[in-house]
Design an enzyme around this catalytic site. Structure first.
Site, short mmCIF file in Angstrom:
data_model
loop_
_atom_site.label_atom_id
_atom_site.label_comp_id
_atom_site.label_asym_id
_atom_site.label_seq_id
_atom_site.Cartn_x
_atom_site.Cartn_y
_atom_site.Cartn_z
CG HIS A 1 -1.91 1.08 1.29
ND1 HIS A 1 -3.05 1.02 2.08
CD2 HIS A 1 -1.97 2.28 0.67
CE1 HIS A 1 -3.75 2.13 1.96
NE2 HIS A 1 -3.10 2.92 1.10
CG HIS B 1 -1.46 6.11 -2.63
ND1 HIS B 1 -2.63 5.92 -3.32
CD2 HIS B 1 -1.70 5.66 -1.37
CE1 HIS B 1 -3.55 5.40 -2.50
NE2 HIS B 1 -3.01 5.23 -1.32
CG HIS C 1 -7.70 3.35 -0.29
ND1 HIS C 1 -7.00 2.76 -1.30
CD2 HIS C 1 -6.81 4.15 0.37
CE1 HIS C 1 -5.75 3.20 -1.27
NE2 HIS C 1 -5.60 4.04 -0.26
CD GLU D 1 -7.56 6.67 4.54
OE1 GLU D 1 -8.13 6.60 3.43
OE2 GLU D 1 -6.47 7.27 4.70
CG ASP E 1 -1.66 5.73 2.71
OD1 ASP E 1 -1.94 5.44 1.53
OD2 ASP E 1 -2.48 6.27 3.49
CG ASP E 2 -0.04 8.95 0.36
OD1 ASP E 2 0.04 8.87 -0.88
OD2 ASP E 2 -1.06 8.66 1.00
N1 ADE Z 1 -4.61 8.68 -2.04
C1 ADE Z 1 -3.38 8.76 -1.55
N2 ADE Z 1 -3.38 8.41 -0.25
C2 ADE Z 1 -4.65 8.09 0.07
C3 ADE Z 1 -5.29 7.64 1.25
N3 ADE Z 1 -4.62 7.46 2.39
N4 ADE Z 1 -6.61 7.43 1.22
C4 ADE Z 1 -7.29 7.64 0.09
N5 ADE Z 1 -6.74 8.05 -1.04
C5 ADE Z 1 -5.42 8.29 -1.06
ZN ZN Z 2 -3.79 4.74 0.53
#
Ligand code: ADE
Ligand code: ZN
Length: 349
Positions: free
Chosen positions: A24, A26, A204, A207, A285-286
């Protein structure tokens, strides 16, 4: 394996060095502020922030949407195939340092095609980086194309159509962006088409959205993994279902703290999910926005939860390999590598 023979002093280094998969991430969320400014300058794009420090200072999010606004602004500097290539190589180089043997990368074509960037620049840049990283460092990758759920079903279908000439370059599809008010069922027909095309499916859910979004992602979209999923605890029946089905949850601890899903790392429910028998994994994630890579996520999670030890580290790494979309043969090779790694750690004692 006698995990109790591994000392607490050994654990931090084991977390860093153990072989793992990241499921996971992006890729646009790996874009560091320094690279955002460098690409903006190269491409003649003016950002709303004067310098790296002020951009970084804006990374104080109150919820998912407050992050997404900055994330899409950051991605607006990506224009050429080489921009996508450089971003992906930078992430993969870091992943190799984290002992990630396999990464499944999310990317959002709509974020780029809506700005007039040809979709082939996205595919070619990402794919070439994956090939070069494999040749240079041995890391394995898959690409997973995500649909932006705040956009329409029609836009998702158009994106799928535009991606089909590149079908051989991506393994599956996902669903991301603002969750609230954009339930999985909005994309039921898109995901049915993707399934018919033989694509692997993830989404997703849970969350910021409720437990029912996780159920609908499973029942209506027929996804094989849930990204995040931490709000499953709001339904006992769903928790039971996730335990018995072993549907993986790709959890992102630092993301959940930065986006205020949990107040503190001590309050994060990953340890509870793991001990209840859910198939959870640790991911970034990011990473450029939430404080670090997958290894930083492991480190911070284990620091905040002293009850997590070597057995849990091994289980989380095993789950990540088991839950990937590679062949069973490949999984067996990495699982053997993981077991050898822990056996050697036990032997040190
Ligand atoms: N796009 C990038 N990170 C995300 C996240 N945590 N939740 C939803 N969309 C995303
Ligand atoms: Zn994500």
């Amino acid at each position: 394996m006698d995990f109790s023979a591994i000392s607490t002093e050994q654990l931090p280094q084991l977390l860093l060095d153990m072989p793992k998969a990241e499921l996971h991430i992006h890729i646009e969320g790996s874009l560091q502020p320094e690279m955002i400014f460098q690409l903006a300058q190269k491409n003649g794009i003016t950002l709303s922030y004067p310098d790296v420090a002020s951009l970084r200072a804006a990374y104080a999010f109150t919820d998912l949407q407050s992050f997404l606004d900055l994330y899409y602004a950051g991605a607006s500097v990506l224009l050429t195939e080489s921009d996508f290539y450089d971003m992906t190589m930078a992430y993969l180089q870091g992943a190799v340092a984290d002992h990630v043997v396999h990464a499944e990368l999310f990317f959002d074509p709509q974020t780029h095609t809506e700005r007039g960037v040809p979709i082939e620049y996205v595919f070619n840049g990402l794919h070439r980086a994956c090939q070069d990283a494999k040749a240079r460092w041995g890391i394995s990758t898959h690409l997973i194309m995500c649909f932006l759920r705040h956009l329409s079903e029609e836009s998702a279908f158009e994106t799928l159509e535009a991606a089909l000439p590149h079908r051989h370059l991506f393994m599956g599809v996902g669903l991301d962006s603002g969750e609230r008010g954009n339930p999985p069922e909005k994309f039921a027909r898109v995901f049915a088409k993707c399934k018919a095309l033989g694509l692997r499916l993830v989404a997703h859910a849970g969350e910021e959205g409720p437990a029912s979004y996780i159920e609908n992602a499973l029942d209506i979209l027929h996804v094989e993994r849930i990204d995040h999923g931490v709000r499953c605890v709001e339904s006992d029946a769903l928790v039971q279902r996730l335990v018995s089905s072993q549907v993986p949850l790709t959890v992102c601890p630092l993301s959940n703290i930065k986006l205020c899903v949990f107040k503190t790392m001590q309050q994060h429910n990953l340890p509870a999910l793991l001990s209840a028998g859910l198939n959870v994994t640790v991911n970034s994630d990011d990473p450029a926005y939430f404080g670090g890579s997958v290894n930083v996520n492991f480190t911070e999670l284990f620091k905040a939860h002293p009850g997590l030890g070597a057995k849990e580290a091994w289980q989380l790494a095993k789950n990540s390999i088991d839950s990937s979309f590679v062949s069973q043969d490949q999984k067996n090779q990495w699982l053997a590598q993981l077991n050898d790694f822990f056996t050697a750690a036990v032997a040190v004692q």
